[in-house]
Write a protein that holds these residues in place. Structure first.
Motif, mmCIF file in Angstrom:
data_model
loop_
_atom_site.group_PDB
_atom_site.id
_atom_site.type_symbol
_atom_site.label_atom_id
_atom_site.label_comp_id
_atom_site.label_asym_id
_atom_site.label_seq_id
_atom_site.Cartn_x
_atom_site.Cartn_y
_atom_site.Cartn_z
ATOM 1 N N PRO A 153 70.560 -11.177 -129.124
ATOM 2 C CA PRO A 153 69.553 -12.242 -129.264
ATOM 3 C C PRO A 153 70.186 -13.566 -129.656
ATOM 4 C CG PRO A 153 69.579 -10.891 -131.230
ATOM 5 C CD PRO A 153 70.574 -10.269 -130.282
ATOM 6 N N SER A 154 69.437 -14.651 -129.448
ATOM 7 C CA SER A 154 69.935 -15.980 -129.817
ATOM 8 C C SER A 154 69.022 -16.710 -130.790
ATOM 9 C CB SER A 154 70.104 -16.843 -128.561
ATOM 10 O OG SER A 154 68.832 -17.190 -128.026
ATOM 11 N N ASN A 155 67.897 -16.109 -131.152
ATOM 12 C CA ASN A 155 66.949 -16.782 -132.037
ATOM 13 C C ASN A 155 66.102 -15.740 -132.763
ATOM 14 O OD1 ASN A 155 64.274 -16.376 -130.445
ATOM 15 N ND2 ASN A 155 65.712 -17.150 -128.910
ATOM 16 N N PRO A 156 65.439 -16.120 -133.843
ATOM 17 C CA PRO A 156 64.692 -15.147 -134.642
ATOM 18 C C PRO A 156 63.574 -14.439 -133.873
ATOM 19 C CG PRO A 156 65.094 -17.121 -135.931
ATOM 20 C CD PRO A 156 65.523 -17.436 -134.531
ATOM 21 N N TYR A 157 62.815 -15.177 -133.070
ATOM 22 C CA TYR A 157 61.714 -14.546 -132.333
ATOM 23 C C TYR A 157 62.225 -13.436 -131.428
ATOM 24 C CZ TYR A 157 57.673 -13.931 -129.286
ATOM 25 O OH TYR A 157 56.630 -13.383 -128.575
ATOM 26 N N ASP A 158 63.249 -13.749 -130.661
ATOM 27 C CA ASP A 158 63.813 -12.747 -129.758
ATOM 28 C C ASP A 158 64.456 -11.606 -130.532
ATOM 29 O OD1 ASP A 158 62.971 -14.172 -127.583
ATOM 30 O OD2 ASP A 158 64.962 -14.863 -126.978
ATOM 31 N N ALA A 159 65.112 -11.931 -131.655
ATOM 32 C CA ALA A 159 65.793 -10.894 -132.430
ATOM 33 C C ALA A 159 64.810 -9.803 -132.852
ATOM 34 C CB ALA A 159 66.466 -11.505 -133.653
ATOM 35 N N LYS A 160 63.647 -10.203 -133.350
ATOM 36 C CA LYS A 160 62.672 -9.192 -133.779
ATOM 37 C C LYS A 160 62.096 -8.439 -132.583
ATOM 38 C CE LYS A 160 58.406 -8.372 -136.345
ATOM 39 N NZ LYS A 160 57.400 -8.891 -137.295
ATOM 40 N N GLY A 161 61.659 -9.170 -131.564
ATOM 41 C CA GLY A 161 61.034 -8.517 -130.418
ATOM 42 C C GLY A 161 61.980 -7.614 -129.654
ATOM 43 N N LEU A 162 63.231 -8.036 -129.504
ATOM 44 C CA LEU A 162 64.223 -7.213 -128.808
ATOM 45 C C LEU A 162 64.610 -5.996 -129.632
ATOM 46 C CD1 LEU A 162 66.521 -10.051 -127.419
ATOM 47 C CD2 LEU A 162 65.171 -8.466 -126.028
ATOM 48 N N LEU A 163 64.708 -6.159 -130.956
ATOM 49 C CA LEU A 163 65.056 -5.014 -131.800
ATOM 50 C C LEU A 163 63.958 -3.961 -131.759
ATOM 51 C CD1 LEU A 163 66.949 -3.602 -133.693
ATOM 52 C CD2 LEU A 163 66.048 -4.974 -135.598
ATOM 53 N N ILE A 164 62.721 -4.380 -131.779
ATOM 54 C CA ILE A 164 61.613 -3.419 -131.675
ATOM 55 C C ILE A 164 61.673 -2.689 -130.334
ATOM 56 C CG2 ILE A 164 59.109 -3.256 -131.398
ATOM 57 C CD1 ILE A 164 58.861 -5.375 -133.611
ATOM 58 N N PHE A 175 73.125 -3.262 -130.309
ATOM 59 C CA PHE A 175 72.387 -4.471 -130.657
ATOM 60 C C PHE A 175 73.288 -5.372 -131.478
ATOM 61 C CE2 PHE A 175 69.187 -7.103 -132.690
ATOM 62 C CZ PHE A 175 68.194 -7.214 -131.731
ATOM 63 N N PHE A 176 73.926 -6.328 -130.809
ATOM 64 C CA PHE A 176 74.840 -7.240 -131.481
ATOM 65 C C PHE A 176 74.086 -8.474 -131.971
ATOM 66 C CE2 PHE A 176 78.565 -5.379 -128.997
ATOM 67 C CZ PHE A 176 79.078 -4.733 -130.104
ATOM 68 N N GLU A 177 74.321 -8.804 -133.253
ATOM 69 C CA GLU A 177 73.639 -9.920 -133.887
ATOM 70 C C GLU A 177 74.649 -11.026 -134.187
ATOM 71 O OE1 GLU A 177 70.913 -6.500 -136.038
ATOM 72 O OE2 GLU A 177 72.121 -7.846 -137.275
ATOM 73 N N PRO A 178 74.516 -12.211 -133.574
ATOM 74 C CA PRO A 178 75.488 -13.288 -133.794
ATOM 75 C C PRO A 178 75.375 -13.875 -135.193
ATOM 76 C CG PRO A 178 73.699 -14.024 -132.362
ATOM 77 C CD PRO A 178 73.470 -12.569 -132.608
ATOM 78 N N LYS A 179 76.301 -13.495 -136.056
ATOM 79 C CA LYS A 179 76.170 -13.863 -137.475
ATOM 80 C C LYS A 179 76.348 -15.346 -137.720
ATOM 81 C CE LYS A 179 80.874 -12.127 -138.419
ATOM 82 N NZ LYS A 179 81.056 -11.373 -137.158
ATOM 83 N N ASP A 253 69.280 -18.008 -121.131
ATOM 84 C CA ASP A 253 69.674 -17.107 -122.204
ATOM 85 C C ASP A 253 69.511 -15.686 -121.666
ATOM 86 O OD1 ASP A 253 69.992 -15.544 -124.450
ATOM 87 O OD2 ASP A 253 68.428 -16.540 -125.632
ATOM 88 N N LEU A 254 70.618 -14.973 -121.486
ATOM 89 C CA LEU A 254 70.545 -13.640 -120.865
ATOM 90 C C LEU A 254 69.780 -12.643 -121.733
ATOM 91 C CD1 LEU A 254 74.163 -13.324 -119.446
ATOM 92 C CD2 LEU A 254 72.109 -14.166 -118.300
ATOM 93 N N ARG A 255 69.913 -12.732 -123.027
ATOM 94 C CA ARG A 255 69.261 -11.866 -124.015
ATOM 95 C C ARG A 255 69.743 -10.419 -123.947
ATOM 96 N NH1 ARG A 255 62.978 -13.849 -124.419
ATOM 97 N NH2 ARG A 255 62.804 -12.891 -122.360
ATOM 98 N N THR A 256 69.673 -9.777 -122.794
ATOM 99 C CA THR A 256 70.252 -8.448 -122.641
ATOM 100 C C THR A 256 71.288 -8.500 -121.527
ATOM 101 O OG1 THR A 256 68.541 -7.681 -121.098
ATOM 102 C CG2 THR A 256 68.154 -7.296 -123.415
ATOM 103 N N LEU A 257 72.481 -7.977 -121.832
ATOM 104 C CA LEU A 257 73.549 -7.938 -120.840
ATOM 105 C C LEU A 257 73.406 -6.713 -119.941
ATOM 106 C CD1 LEU A 257 76.602 -9.040 -123.018
ATOM 107 C CD2 LEU A 257 74.716 -10.396 -122.063
#
Length: 342
Positions: A153-164, A175-179, A253-257
């Motif tokens: 993910p690249s942003n908080p909204y996507d991070a939550k929705g993609l993780l779910i 699930f890689f999180e860009p720190k 933003d690819l979001r998922t590779l």
């Protein structure tokens, strides 16, 4: 808690919210890893979850990445949905055998009798002065493995929705999180380090349950002259450079590779005729090579110039030269200029 109410969150808070929401919905979900329990994780992504959901569902493990993933594989064969955390992506290599030989193959070697609904969370990439052992971007290793899905993910909204979405998926997900953007965006200067905790984003994230589908890219910025493909932190870098240079670029933003949204990519490149790929990992055998090949295969007759790649250097991670290693305004600007002139 209403699914429609929103709250301003950074990426860490959004990830924590996703885990909390899913653990409340499904008692089969367990969170495990080094320091994820009482301490709440080194980046506090699991803070408060043990107190709320109990020590049998959020628990610390020994410092053994192979053991963490091995136990998670065993859990999923008994019907659980484990969400193990690898504290840094640099530490994931001891677990490769369990991820590649067990989790990725379980569905196939059991003829569908068993699945591996494991979501392996891990902070990745540089930007926090972590040096060679806390800053790597190994996504290309996992996109090569059949049976795995890879999400960034690249942003908080996507991070939550993609993780779910990842947790609910019946196949293993990395699930890689860009720190570098865990706690907020940058101040606009991408050629030098800034305090990574200094500024928080203003992202409205639903407090309840929602999903961002795996395999669907996002068009961050429409444009007509060149397509820029990025993911994770590099989405923000690319957006800043595009704005600074005043280029009519379409930023995706690819979001998922894996799975990859090749349809959105193809549609964009056929429109613009030009493509630049940006990622933080090393160039040789990086995921940008796969993207370049796919663009050439699908869009050859529409290309007006060779596909350009802007990446990290083919060197071990340079601690003292971290910001020179990152793709930034200078190198990305030069690539955009080259592709526009051809």
């Amino acid at each position: 808690m209403s699914d429609t109410s929103t709250k301003t969150m950074n990426m860490i808070q959004a990830i924590n919210s996703a885990l909390d929401v899913m653990m409340a919905r499904d008692s089969d979900i367990v969170v495990m890893g080094e320091d994820v329990g009482y301490f709440g994780g080194v980046f506090k992504a699991t803070e408060g979850l043990q107190a709320k959901h109990g020590k049998t569902r959020v628990f610390d493990t020994p410092i053994t990445e192979c053991g963490i993933i091995g136990v998670a594989v065993g859990m999923c064969t008994y019907g659980l949905r484990p969400v193990p955390e690898i504290q840094f992506a640099d530490y994931i290599y001891p677990a490769l055998d369990q991820i590649v030989s067990e989790a990725a193959r379980l569905r196939y070697r059991s003829a569908g009798e068993f699945t591996a609904p494991i979501t392996v969370r891990s902070p990745f990439g540089g930007g926090i002065f972590g040096g060679q052992t806390h800053s790597q971007s190994p996504e290309g290793i996992f996109t090569h493995v059949a049976g795995l899905k890879t999400v960034i993910p690249s942003n908080p909204y996507d991070a939550k929705g993609l993780l779910i979405a990842a947790i609910e998926d019946n196949d293993p997900v990395i699930f890689f999180e860009p720190k570098r953007i865990y706690n907020g965006p940058f101040d606009g200067n991408y050629d030098r380090p800034v305090t990574p905790w200094s500024k928080h984003p203003t992202s409205a994230v639903p407090e309840g349950y929602y999903k961002v589908p795996l395999g669907k890219a996002a068009v961050v910025r429409p444009g007509n002259d060149v397509t820029v493909l990025a993911y994770g932190t590099m989405v923000h870098v690319a957006a800043a450079v595009i704005e600074e240079k005043g280029i009519d670029a379409e930023l995706i933003d690819l979001r998922t590779l894996v799975p990859l949204d090749i349809e959105t990519i193809t549609e964009s490149v056929k429109k613009t005729g030009r493509c630049v790929v940006v990622h933080e990992a090393t160039k040789t055998s990086g995921f940008g090579a796969e993207l370049s090949a796919l663009v050439q295969e699908h869009c050859f007759h529409h290309l007006e110039a060779p596909v350009q790649r802007v990446t990290g250097w083919d060197t071990p991670y340079p601690h003292s030269l971290e910001w020179a290693y990152f793709p930034g305004p200078v190198r990305l600007g030069e690539a955009l200029k080259r592709v526009m002139q051809d």
